[in-house]
Design an enzyme around this catalytic site. Sequence first.
Site, PDB file in Angstrom:
ATOM      1  N   ARG A 129       0.871  -1.181   0.000  1.00 30.05           N
ATOM      2  CA  ARG A 129       0.000   0.000   0.000  1.00 30.05           C
ATOM      3  C   ARG A 129       0.903   1.223   0.000  1.00 30.05           C
ATOM      4  NH1 ARG A 129      -2.808   3.010   4.310  1.00 30.05           N
ATOM      5  NH2 ARG A 129      -4.755   3.913   3.537  1.00 30.05           N
ATOM      6  N   ASN A 165      -7.055   8.306   2.432  1.00 23.18           N
ATOM      7  CA  ASN A 165      -6.660   7.724   3.705  1.00 23.18           C
ATOM      8  C   ASN A 165      -7.412   8.374   4.861  1.00 23.18           C
ATOM      9  OD1 ASN A 165      -4.635   6.089   5.373  1.00 23.18           O
ATOM     10  ND2 ASN A 165      -4.345   8.151   6.196  1.00 23.18           N
ATOM     11  N   GLU A 166      -7.976   7.547   5.749  1.00 26.30           N
ATOM     12  CA  GLU A 166      -8.614   8.000   6.995  1.00 26.30           C
ATOM     13  C   GLU A 166      -9.341   9.326   6.784  1.00 26.30           C
ATOM     14  OE1 GLU A 166      -5.522   7.901   9.960  1.00 26.30           O
ATOM     15  OE2 GLU A 166      -5.160   5.752   9.650  1.00 26.30           O
ATOM     16  N   HIS A 168      -8.876   0.481   9.886  1.00 24.79           N
ATOM     17  CA  HIS A 168      -7.526   0.630  10.430  1.00 24.79           C
ATOM     18  C   HIS A 168      -7.583   0.312  11.917  1.00 24.79           C
ATOM     19  CE1 HIS A 168      -6.100   3.559   7.026  1.00 24.79           C
ATOM     20  NE2 HIS A 168      -6.579   2.405   6.573  1.00 24.79           N
ATOM     21  N   TYR A 200      -5.850   0.111  15.477  1.00 28.53           N
ATOM     22  CA  TYR A 200      -4.785   0.500  16.397  1.00 28.53           C
ATOM     23  C   TYR A 200      -5.331   0.394  17.814  1.00 28.53           C
ATOM     24  CZ  TYR A 200      -2.211   2.127  12.261  1.00 28.53           C
ATOM     25  OH  TYR A 200      -1.549   2.189  11.064  1.00 28.53           O
ATOM     26  N   GLU A 250      -4.724  -0.940   7.606  1.00 32.46           N
ATOM     27  CA  GLU A 250      -3.575  -0.565   8.436  1.00 32.46           C
ATOM     28  C   GLU A 250      -3.736  -1.196   9.806  1.00 32.46           C
ATOM     29  OE1 GLU A 250      -2.565   3.522   9.075  1.00 32.46           O
ATOM     30  OE2 GLU A 250      -2.770   4.080   6.971  1.00 32.46           O
ATOM     31  N   TRP A 293       1.232  -1.301   9.014  1.00 36.03           N
ATOM     32  CA  TRP A 293       1.852   0.028   8.965  1.00 36.03           C
ATOM     33  C   TRP A 293       3.096  -0.004   9.843  1.00 36.03           C
ATOM     34  CZ3 TRP A 293       0.539   4.462   6.272  1.00 36.03           C
ATOM     35  CH2 TRP A 293       1.315   5.587   6.569  1.00 36.03           C
TER      36      TRP A 293
END
Length: 443
Positions: free
Chosen positions: A78, A154-155, A221, A223, A250, A279
């Site tokens: 990516r 992205n985001e 994503h 996290y 991610e 990531w």
Amino acid sequence: MKRRLAIFAAAALSAVASVLFFINPAYAAAGLHVSGTTIVEANGQPFIMRGINHEHTWFTNQTSSFANIKATGANTVRVVLSGGRWTANSAADVANVIALCKQNKLICVLEDHDTTGYGEDSAAYTLDQAVNYWIGLKSVLVGQEDYVVINIGNEPIGNTNPAQWTTATAAAIQKMRTNGFQHLLMVDAPNWGQDWTNTMRDTGQTVLDADTQHNTVLSIHMYAVYNTAASIISYLDAFKAKGWPLVIGEFGWQFASGEVDDQTLMAEADARGLGYLGWSWAGNTDPILDMTVNFDPAQLTTWGQRIVNGAHGIKATARQATIFGTTPTTPPTTPPPTTPPPTGLGCTPAYSVTGQWQGGFQGEVKVTAGSAAIKSWTVTMTFANGQTVSQAWNATATSSGSTVTARNVSYNGALPAGGITTFGFLGSWTGTNSTPALTCTAA
């Protein structure tokens, strides 16, 4: 460049389903596309992303990273691009990126990073502006549908008014299609990609329906919001129940107790046939999320070791896209164990070192049930040379002197007769890293 850890903290505060592989001829020629919940190639072969994010827009001179990422076994990269929030990546540069992906037999997910945190970050671009960037690159993207996925932005929404994500994302998809793009599209969740308000989880159908070609995959994503196994499993279960295509675009690793449970994430993705993209290769403001030291593939960090060499990591689970000449193969449904299973209610452990570096190593233990089904297992490892274990995944490990006791976790204790599971761990060593004495008991 994104200040990852600050963003994560802000976000934290505020049996695979059957798939019918029917390929609509109208879209089959477009290359990579969605079929049910699965990404498939033009020939109908399923493609599961196993890859790494590369911060190209900030490190355009690091072109060797494409070959180095491929050397990990990855099938996807990516690539971070910018249309102007940072130094813009030109059409010529993007064409070169695509060529590097193809040269190294990597599927290329191209993402526009300009939209990161819109609504909360005043510098962020709108998704509509991101689509304009892609339109400006159309000349180098058309014809690459077998090799390129377009991750529109992205985001694209921060934590301020995440509900705007649904309308903005649907409009961006429609604008891409109106302008003739035939590619597989990827769309990121709001809340800096983490969807902790469940906006994408609850309104994803509206976004998917906006695509007249039905060729969009949703991207989460993961996290610090996903720091427990329960939070990961619950979120993935919701998408499975709805029958929506999903990738983990991610994620990082559990370098502290409040961070993402990367081991559960990779194990669940492996079991469910979901793609994941870690990531990132290198270049983070805080290098704890770098997989390498200064882009050096010979110096994998702890995070790099976990995602590349882990039990459900890239080397173990990635399969190259068939567009690059890979012959599709069907793995045996029950791989034969390398050691004979015990008889009766018991288990056999098999130990291996999957990666070793100065002062540290990564180990794996394969647990094979005997001739009867078991409900739980315990492996005892007694090290003779002072080795210690610091972290484990797919098992709960405790240490007492030179002895480490590893017990199954909730999802891998029950094994059928002859069934196999694995757990992994990180350890330290000095002098000699010999194989420990092993025992396995089952109930």
